[in-house]
Design a protein around this motif. Structure first.
Motif, PDB file in Angstrom:
ATOM      1  N   GLY A 198       0.813  -1.213   0.000  1.00 11.74           N
ATOM      2  CA  GLY A 198       0.000   0.000   0.000  1.00 11.74           C
ATOM      3  C   GLY A 198       0.846   1.262   0.000  1.00 11.74           C
ATOM      4  N   ILE A 199       1.884   1.284   0.823  1.00 13.17           N
ATOM      5  CA  ILE A 199       2.773   2.454   0.857  1.00 13.17           C
ATOM      6  C   ILE A 199       3.459   2.653  -0.490  1.00 13.17           C
ATOM      7  N   THR A 200       3.915   1.562  -1.075  1.00 14.83           N
ATOM      8  CA  THR A 200       4.599   1.656  -2.369  1.00 14.83           C
ATOM      9  C   THR A 200       3.666   2.109  -3.475  1.00 14.83           C
ATOM     10  N   GLU A 201       2.464   1.568  -3.506  1.00 13.61           N
ATOM     11  CA  GLU A 201       1.511   1.941  -4.552  1.00 13.61           C
ATOM     12  C   GLU A 201       1.113   3.408  -4.447  1.00 13.61           C
ATOM     13  N   VAL A 202       0.893   3.884  -3.219  1.00 14.08           N
ATOM     14  CA  VAL A 202       0.524   5.291  -3.044  1.00 14.08           C
ATOM     15  C   VAL A 202       1.648   6.203  -3.514  1.00 14.08           C
ATOM     16  N   SER A 203       2.863   5.860  -3.160  1.00 10.22           N
ATOM     17  CA  SER A 203       4.000   6.696  -3.545  1.00 10.22           C
ATOM     18  C   SER A 203       4.204   6.699  -5.056  1.00 10.22           C
ATOM     19  N   LYS A 204       4.048   5.550  -5.688  1.00 12.26           N
ATOM     20  CA  LYS A 204       4.190   5.494  -7.151  1.00 12.26           C
ATOM     21  C   LYS A 204       3.081   6.277  -7.842  1.00 12.26           C
ATOM     22  N   ASP A 205       1.841   6.111  -7.383  1.00 15.58           N
ATOM     23  CA  ASP A 205       0.732   6.844  -7.999  1.00 15.58           C
ATOM     24  C   ASP A 205       0.922   8.354  -7.851  1.00 15.58           C
ATOM     25  N   ALA A 206       1.352   8.783  -6.655  1.00 14.17           N
ATOM     26  CA  ALA A 206       1.582  10.214  -6.439  1.00 14.17           C
ATOM     27  C   ALA A 206       2.749  10.715  -7.284  1.00 14.17           C
ATOM     28  N   LEU A 207       3.778   9.902  -7.425  1.00 16.38           N
ATOM     29  CA  LEU A 207       4.933  10.289  -8.232  1.00 16.38           C
ATOM     30  C   LEU A 207       4.554  10.460  -9.695  1.00 16.38           C
ATOM     31  N   VAL A 208       3.758   9.535 -10.208  1.00 15.91           N
ATOM     32  CA  VAL A 208       3.327   9.625 -11.605  1.00 15.91           C
ATOM     33  C   VAL A 208       2.419  10.828 -11.812  1.00 15.91           C
ATOM     34  N   ALA A 209       1.476  11.045 -10.885  1.00 18.21           N
ATOM     35  CA  ALA A 209       0.562  12.181 -11.019  1.00 18.21           C
ATOM     36  C   ALA A 209       1.297  13.510 -10.903  1.00 18.21           C
ATOM     37  N   CYS A 437      -1.167  17.981  -3.574  1.00 19.73           N
ATOM     38  CA  CYS A 437      -2.135  17.070  -2.963  1.00 19.73           C
ATOM     39  C   CYS A 437      -2.313  15.814  -3.812  1.00 19.73           C
ATOM     40  N   GLU A 438      -1.344  15.531  -4.694  1.00 25.40           N
ATOM     41  CA  GLU A 438      -1.481  14.396  -5.600  1.00 25.40           C
ATOM     42  C   GLU A 438      -1.519  13.070  -4.829  1.00 25.40           C
ATOM     43  N   GLY A 439      -0.563  12.916  -3.900  1.00 26.67           N
ATOM     44  CA  GLY A 439      -0.503  11.667  -3.158  1.00 26.67           C
ATOM     45  C   GLY A 439      -1.714  11.450  -2.289  1.00 26.67           C
ATOM     46  N   SER A 440      -2.205  12.512  -1.654  1.00 25.58           N
ATOM     47  CA  SER A 440      -3.357  12.394  -0.763  1.00 25.58           C
ATOM     48  C   SER A 440      -4.614  12.005  -1.527  1.00 25.58           C
ATOM     49  N   LEU A 441      -4.880  12.683  -2.635  1.00 27.99           N
ATOM     50  CA  LEU A 441      -6.112  12.422  -3.377  1.00 27.99           C
ATOM     51  C   LEU A 441      -6.069  11.065  -4.079  1.00 27.99           C
ATOM     52  N   MET A 442      -4.947  10.728  -4.701  1.00 29.58           N
ATOM     53  CA  MET A 442      -4.857   9.434  -5.366  1.00 29.58           C
ATOM     54  C   MET A 442      -4.902   8.283  -4.374  1.00 29.58           C
ATOM     55  N   SER A 443      -4.303   8.479  -3.207  1.00 35.75           N
ATOM     56  CA  SER A 443      -4.353   7.437  -2.188  1.00 35.75           C
ATOM     57  C   SER A 443      -5.752   7.304  -1.600  1.00 35.75           C
TER      58      SER A 443
END
Length: 542
Positions: A198-209, A437-443
């Protein structure tokens, strides 16, 4: 020589001995006095703007050097941006591929729990859904990733931490016998593994966004889905082969832990500076205040009309459909006696379909109205659930289609369509996420989807218990599949909550039209008096 006017406004450069007489005449008609001597003339008094060297005067040599320096800097920035995109594709591409490859150890774990630990379908499905509880806390991981910097970076350190937790979990199940045989310890390892995932997926999604918004690259989520599907294809294919040949799930756990080690090395060797992401500028700000500020920004982003209505629809469309994954898995392996390779190949075909659908979406489906696309996909999903009814009723045998062929080619369609339905929403939320707020919203989106899938799984367990579906009695399984079909059709009736198109003007701010009208427009400076635009408009109407 370059001239500057007295009020600081730069003028064009002129030559005193130019052949353009009109320009020379304008100069000689000024208040400049000349004293003629042996030399043609001598300037005794300089104009007011030439009396002393002003800070606004531009030296041609300095101007040229600055121009060259800016050109080199732009070329350097272009090179660094291309290198940053390459680093992003390498890091996140391999990361999403490993995320898709998680089906490799999970296939072994499901067979281990069903065959070696002799779990019934309801218990197996409860373990699967209970293990996903750390995924519900993804908004917390996103807020920490947005607000708390570790060593001046706020994406790659969290990826490394999440990968390390997964290595410890799968490595323990591979090397410690009690970790894979005792149910409480096994559940602890599964929880820690999903926590790291979960931590890894959130960080990757926020990084891409964040990278996509900063560099104005739209649709990076499509390529992430492609890498995810490619990892799923290979993971399911190799998973079924290894289970059929070796019958050793622990060896598969060890292989996956080795791949996670490569991902850890890649995340530690990549520098976040190469991605040109924002750095921590407010080290003096306390962690609690920063987290509180990020939480308030997340609440503000969720309250947006487009975000809230889209989120409510997709969460409801997932949570209200009771899933019978455990019952169908046990039915295929215990009643139909399908070997692991058949189950693995069915997953492979499904991932190939997901990859093809992702490519089609990236090329053609993005131009279609989102409401029309999602409505069509939801109807197709509901219809594909009836394919399990064909398998349970053995209707495929009447048409001469064996069970193994039917399972490989058709059985996984519903699951793949359900995964593909989430792609347009991820693209939408990545476009509407406010800066910072990319990481917060995508997570929050990922957490809401995970919570809805858990509710769907628990609802399926309750429905299976009410219908009396057990490992020795599958007579009411067709009734459960019919209920699934009807429940999947219900969200179509409020499809109007899904936006038609993504408003390009609101991609950067994530603000709806209603909130953009009610917020303060801003201030306009005129003769050192600050006047609000809305106030001026109201006065003009009077």
């Amino acid at each position: 020589m370059s001239l500057s006017s007295c009020n600081g406004t730069p003028l064009l450069s002129c030559n005193l001995f130019s052949k353009n007489h009109s320009k020379n005449q304008s100069f000689f008609n000024s208040n400049t006095h000349f004293h003629f001597s042996r030399k043609p003339f001598k300037i005794l008094e300089k104009p007011c703007c030439m009396t002393q060297k002003s800070d606004n005067m531009v030296d041609p040599v300095v101007f040229y050097l600055n121009k060259v320096k800016k050109k080199k800097a732009s070329e350097k920035n272009g090179t660094s941006s291309s290198n940053g995109l390459k680093d992003l594709l390498n890091l996140c591409g391999f990361g999403y591929w490993v995320q898709g490859f998680r089906c490799f150890p999970w296939l072994a774990l499901n067979f281990h729990m069903a065959n070696n630990m002799n779990m019934n379908p309801s218990t197996l499905q409860l373990v699967q859904n209970f293990g996903n509880l750390p995924m519900v806390a993804k908004p917390l991981y996103g807020i920490l990733s947005d607000a708390l910097y570790i060593g001046g970076a706020h994406r790659l350190p969290y990826i490394a931490i999440g990968v390390l937790l997964q290595i410890l979990s799968w490595g323990s199940m591979a090397s410690i016998p009690v970790a894979s045989e005792v149910l409480p310890i096994l559940m602890a390892c599964v929880l820690f593994s999903n926590l790291g995932a979960g931590i890894t997926e959130v960080s990757k999604d926020a990084l891409v966004a964040e990278y996509g918004q900063k560099n104005k690259i739209n649709g990076l989520q499509s390529y992430a889905f492609m890498a995810l599907a490619a990892g799923g294809v290979l993971g399911n294919c190799l998973g079924g082969f290894f289970l059929l040949k070796t019958r050793q799930p622990k060896f598969m756990f060890l292989i996956f832990a080795s791949l996670l080690s490569l991902q850890l090395v890649l995340s530690l060797t990549t520098k976040e500076e190469s991605l040109n992401l924002p750095h921590a500028l407010k080290y003096h700000e306390s962690v609690s205040s920063s987290i509180q500020k990020q939480f308030s920004n997340l609440i503000l982003a969720i309250k947006d009309d487009g975000v809230f209505r889209s989120l409510s629809w997709v969460v409801a469309s997932v949570s209200m459909v009771p899933i019978l994954s455990g019952s169908l898995f046990c039915y295929q392996t215990q009643v139909l006696n399908l070997d692991p390779s058949i189950i693995g190949m069915s997953k492979v075909m499904g991932q190939l379909m997901l990859l093809a659908l992702t490519v089609l979406y990236d090329r053609y489906f993005k131009t279609i109205s989102m409401r029309k696309l999602i409505g069509t996909v939801q109807i197709l999903y509901a219809s594909s659930l009836l394919l399990d009814l064909v398998l349970v009723k053995q209707i495929n045998l009447k048409f001469g289609i064996p069970n193994n062929i039917f399972v490989v080619c058709i059985s996984g369609i519903a699951e793949i369509i359900a995964q593909f339905k989430l792609l347009p929403f991820q693209v939408l939320f990545a476009s509407l996420a406010p800066a910072g707020c990319e990481g917060s919203l995508m997570s929050f989106l990922a957490s809401s989807l995970c919570l809805s899938s858990i509710c769907s799984g628990f609802l399926g367990v309750g429905m299976a218990s009410c219908l009396g579906i057990t490992s020795v009695d599958y007579s009411n399984l067709p009734v459960g599949i019919a209920i699934q079909f009807l429940a999947a059709l219900v969200p179509v009736f409020w499809i109007q909550n899904v936006p038609t198109f993504i408003d390009e003007k609101e991609k950067k701010t994530g603000l709806s039209k209603r909130r953009r009208k009610t917020r303060r427009v801003g201030r306009v400076v005129f003769n050192m008096v600050f006047v609000y635009r809305r106030q001026r408009e109201s006065e003009a109407q009077r």
